[in-house]
Design an enzyme around this catalytic site. Sequence first.
Site, PDB file in Angstrom:
ATOM      1  N   HIS A 206      17.014 -80.629  -0.494  1.00  0.00           N
ATOM      2  CA  HIS A 206      17.954 -79.627  -0.995  1.00  0.00           C
ATOM      3  C   HIS A 206      17.874 -78.416  -0.067  1.00  0.00           C
ATOM      4  CE1 HIS A 206      18.161 -81.835  -4.806  1.00  0.00           C
ATOM      5  NE2 HIS A 206      19.107 -81.000  -5.213  1.00  0.00           N
ATOM      6  N   GLU A 209      22.145 -74.436  -0.270  1.00  0.00           N
ATOM      7  CA  GLU A 209      22.970 -74.307  -1.472  1.00  0.00           C
ATOM      8  C   GLU A 209      23.035 -72.830  -1.852  1.00  0.00           C
ATOM      9  OE1 GLU A 209      23.249 -75.938  -6.089  1.00  0.00           O
ATOM     10  OE2 GLU A 209      21.375 -76.142  -4.988  1.00  0.00           O
TER      11      GLU A 209
END
EC number: 3.5.4.4
Length: 361
Positions: A206, A209
């Site tokens: 991840h 973002e």
Amino acid sequence: MRSMTTLTRSEIRRAPKVLLHDHLDGGLRPQTVLDLAAECGHELPAADPASLEAWFVDSADSGSLVRYLETFDHTVAVMQTAPALSRVARECVEDLVADGVVYAEVRYAPEQHVNGGLTPDEVVAAVQRGFDEGVAAAGGRIVVRQLLTAMRHQARSMEIAELAVSWRDRGVAGFDIAGAEAGHPPTRHLDAFEYLRRENAHFTIHAGEAFGLPSIWEAIQWCGAARLGHGVRIVDDITVRDDGSVELGRLAAFVRDRRIPLEMCPRSNIQTGAASSIAEHPIGLLTRLRFRVTVNTDNRLMSRTTMTDEMLGLVEAFGHDLDDLRWFTINAMKSAFLPFDERLAIIDEVIKPGYAALAAR
């Protein structure tokens, strides 16, 4: 080629789809949350499926990170036993099959499901049982793999990486880290990523973002990520001039040149503030510039979304046609953590024929 804008939602749903970024604890059915909460005595903010679903979506839409994270407190709380995990996993497969998904990698953090006494290994086994049951019931119309996630604010990444390697021939496709990016850089888990690389194992991170280019740069250049979870902030390294010309910075150019897949989740990104609308989402520019863009759901419950919804939103916002949706789908299948021959078989025997059939209608 038939224009995608003339297709109905049901026709879009029949298009073969590939899902790389979907959280198991973010995709429960509201009724299942109610049932499991009743079994374990967990108190919920609503007492019927419609009201509970509305609470999840409203909390995710609230603009408050605290409220957004609270939604996962409830789903994770009811996923602390092997039967509960297996049920959630089985229903996940059922819902994806109904949505036309033919390949999926579903992620979750085993360390979050041990409060009831399960070991991380038992958690993975329970999820795999559910996936196996769902795939068998679907008659092999879908291939599903697990991604094991470590929480970036915790210190169990090496343990979870070793767990992913031990299960990689039994249903686990790879490893991931998730959680708040700011203050928790991926390099804190460098030992886990170095271990995974030594073991020839796959992992995604991840990155990009809620946090910007430094997170993406570290994920790729320090940690060696094969894919970027979200990655929307790569647009911070792209300049679009008034005359429409575009200049890519060094990092953006590297990501595009190396065909590093972007696991993009448009509706979720709107909820978390990474974009104000689908039409203004960076996926439009990144698709036009031919980055390795893939389309994903992230958290189907919190975003009240499906792959059909995500694709339909892109069609409506950007005028994408069937060729574009086929391109997104093949991008994702090329990027899957699955052996090459198996990826190629799904592309040639499932995806291409499926889109050809739709085009001929």
